[in-house]
Motif scaffolding. Structure first.
Motif: not given
Length: 120
Positions: A10-12, A42-45, A73-80, A106-120
Motif C-alpha cells: 500500500d505504501s508503494v 506522509k511518506k511514499v515509495r 520533495l520531503s515525502g519521497w521515502e524511497r525511489m527505485a 537499477f538495470h532492466n534485468n534487476e526489476l525484481a530486485e528493485a521491487t524487493r528493495w522498494i517494498s522492504e
C-alpha cells in the motif's frame, strides 16, 4: 504510455513506461495516484520502470515529473528507477542528491530486485 504495476504494498506506487511518455500519461495516471497516496500518508515509495521499449518523453511530461517531485520533495521515502537508458542514470545521479529519501537506479534485468528493495 504508462501502466500501473500491480501487487505492490500500500505504501508503494509503481509504474511502467512504454513507447513515448506524454504529458497526458502523467496527468491521467501518475499525478492522480501520487496525490491520492500522499493524501493518506506522509511518506511514499515510488518504483518507475523505463523498459527497453521506451521511445522517449515529451518535454511537458518531463516538466510534470519535475514539478511532482519538487512538490513532495520531503515525502519521497524511497525511489527505485529501473532503466538501461544512460541519460536517466546520469540524471538520477545528479537529481538524487537533492532528494532527501533513498534513491537507487537499477538495470532492466534487476526489476525484481528493485521491487524487493522498494517494498522492504
Amino acid at each position: 504510455m504508462i501502466e500501473k504495476i500491480p501487487d505492490l504494498p500500500d505504501s508503494v506506487l509503481g509504474f511502467t513506461a512504454k513507447g513515448k511518455v506524454t504529458m497526458n500519461d502523467y496527468e491521467s495516471s501518475i499525478i492522480p495516484a501520487v496525490e491520492e497516496l500522499f493524501s493518506r500518508q506522509k511518506k511514499v515509495r515510488f518504483l518507475y520502470h523505463l523498459g527497453e521499449d521506451v521511445a522517449g518523453f515529451e518535454a511537458a511530461a518531463m516538466w510534470d515529473d519535475t514539478k511532482l517531485g519538487l512538490k513532495h520533495l520531503s515525502g519521497w521515502e524511497r525511489m527505485a528507477i529501473v532503466s538501461d537508458i544512460e541519460w536517466v542514470w546520469a540524471a538520477i545521479k545528479i537529481f538524487g542528491l537533492v532528494i532527501p529519501g533513498q534513491v537507487r537506479v537499477f538495470h532492466n534485468n534487476e526489476l525484481a530486485e528493485a521491487t524487493r528493495w522498494i517494498s522492504e
